[in-house]
Design a protein around this motif. Structure first.
Motif, PDB file in Angstrom:
ATOM      1  N   CYS A  50      -5.664  13.648  71.276  1.00 42.01           N
ATOM      2  CA  CYS A  50      -4.619  14.287  70.493  1.00 42.01           C
ATOM      3  C   CYS A  50      -5.450  15.030  69.176  1.00 42.01           C
ATOM      4  O   CYS A  50      -5.628  14.411  68.724  1.00 42.01           O
ATOM      5  CB  CYS A  50      -3.621  12.984  70.393  1.00 42.01           C
ATOM      6  N   CYS A  53      -2.872  14.622  64.889  1.00 39.89           N
ATOM      7  CA  CYS A  53      -3.254  13.686  63.578  1.00 39.89           C
ATOM      8  C   CYS A  53      -4.153  13.142  63.717  1.00 39.89           C
ATOM      9  O   CYS A  53      -5.003  12.659  64.197  1.00 39.89           O
ATOM     10  CB  CYS A  53      -1.898  13.095  63.651  1.00 39.89           C
ATOM     11  N   CYS A  57      -5.312   9.345  69.088  1.00 42.47           N
ATOM     12  CA  CYS A  57      -4.997   9.065  69.501  1.00 42.47           C
ATOM     13  C   CYS A  57      -6.135   9.662  71.303  1.00 42.47           C
ATOM     14  O   CYS A  57      -5.740  10.955  71.236  1.00 42.47           O
ATOM     15  CB  CYS A  57      -3.400   8.700  70.591  1.00 42.47           C
ATOM     16  N   CYS A  92       2.537   8.785  70.365  1.00 43.94           N
ATOM     17  CA  CYS A  92       4.405   9.121  69.764  1.00 43.94           C
ATOM     18  C   CYS A  92       4.811  10.467  70.406  1.00 43.94           C
ATOM     19  O   CYS A  92       3.922  10.669  71.404  1.00 43.94           O
ATOM     20  CB  CYS A  92       4.032   9.710  68.931  1.00 43.94           C
ATOM     21  N   LYS A  94       5.524  13.069  69.539  1.00 46.97           N
ATOM     22  CA  LYS A  94       4.289  14.815  69.435  1.00 46.97           C
ATOM     23  C   LYS A  94       3.676  14.534  70.073  1.00 46.97           C
ATOM     24  O   LYS A  94       3.308  15.721  71.318  1.00 46.97           O
ATOM     25  CB  LYS A  94       3.809  14.869  67.785  1.00 46.97           C
ATOM     26  N   GLY A  95       2.287  13.801  70.538  1.00 46.14           N
ATOM     27  CA  GLY A  95       1.889  13.529  71.428  1.00 46.14           C
ATOM     28  C   GLY A  95       1.981  13.436  73.307  1.00 46.14           C
ATOM     29  O   GLY A  95       1.259  14.316  73.824  1.00 46.14           O
TER      30      GLY A  95
HETATM   31  S1  SF4 Z   1       0.170  11.214  69.686  1.00 39.91           S
HETATM   32 FE1  SF4 Z   1       1.054  11.503  68.120  1.00 39.91          FE
HETATM   33  S2  SF4 Z   1       0.245   9.527  66.756  1.00 39.91           S
HETATM   34 FE2  SF4 Z   1      -1.375   9.864  68.225  1.00 39.91          FE
HETATM   35  S3  SF4 Z   1      -2.951  11.553  67.413  1.00 39.91           S
HETATM   36 FE3  SF4 Z   1      -1.234  12.321  68.315  1.00 39.91          FE
HETATM   37  S4  SF4 Z   1       0.335  12.740  66.615  1.00 39.91           S
HETATM   38 FE4  SF4 Z   1      -0.735  11.277  66.183  1.00 39.91          FE
END
Ligand code: SF4
Length: 195
Positions: A50, A53, A57, A92, A94-95
């Motif tokens: 991902c 952030c 992940c 999460c 966002k992902g």
């Molecule tokens: S899924 Fe959410 S917590 Fe994981 S890297 Fe992407 S933004 Fe970050």
């Protein structure tokens, strides 16, 4: 149950309609079973990270397209990678919305250049972008590299340029990025995924 002539004809018509639909392949059970299997059938999987952030992940991306020459693959589904040690298949919100990001019309897909004083962004090739970056880095390093401090200590540092590596890098790509930057004398180095 009392059934008059009108009820009898209604029941017969409903029964006939239902059995005809079933014969045509609209029986509820096979339809549901096919829908459940269909979405990821004939897709190919690719693993990635991902980009949002520093958690980094792991995701699995499913594409359709048979890989034939001129056939364009298209990502149709993205989910958390159950084998990834960071997120174990979870994402999460966002992902979980990554598919919209991948297909967004405003997503930047190629390098662009805005000349000094201009308000226009111009599309350039990857080769041109890399050449330009390399030339600017060399010019800056030649002008600002510090081999020794004023009192004669060897430091070999270049502090006027920094580097930020992407979270989608693997550990190995992160290791190579680190070696590359340090070998040039870059001190200001960070990686979005903190690898
Ligand atoms: S899924 Fe959410 S917590 Fe994981 S890297 Fe992407 S933004 Fe970050």
């Amino acid at each position: 149950m009392d059934m008059n002539r009108r009820h009898f004809f209604k029941a017969c018509t409903a029964g006939l309609g239902a059995s005809s639909l079933a014969l045509l392949g609209f029986s509820p059970q096979p339809v549901l079973a096919e829908t459940r299997n269909f979405k990821l059938a004939r897709t190919s999987e690719a693993r990635n990270t991902c980009p949002y952030c520093s958690v980094g992940c792991g995701v699995v991306m499913y594409s359709i397209g048979d890989g034939a020459k001129n056939a364009k693959a298209e990502i149709i589904h993205i989910e958390g990678d159950p084998d990834h040690p960071v997120n174990r298949g979870t994402l999460c919100p966002k992902g979980a919305g990554l598919l919209d990001f991948v297909h967004s019309k405003s997503r930047l897909r190629y390098p662009e250049y805005r000349a000094a004083g201009s308000s226009e962004w111009k599309r350039i090739s990857w080769e041109e972008a890399l050449d330009r970056t390399a030339k600017l880095m060399k010019a800056d390093r030649d002008a600002n590299f510090v081999a020794k401090t004023g009192d004669g200590k060897t430091v070999n540092r270049w502090v006027t340029t920094g580097m930020l590596a992407a979270s989608a890098s693997s550990n190995e790509a992160g290791y190579l990025t680190h070696k590359f930057a340090r070998s040039l004398g870059i001190l200001v180095l960070d990686n979005q995924a903190r690898i």
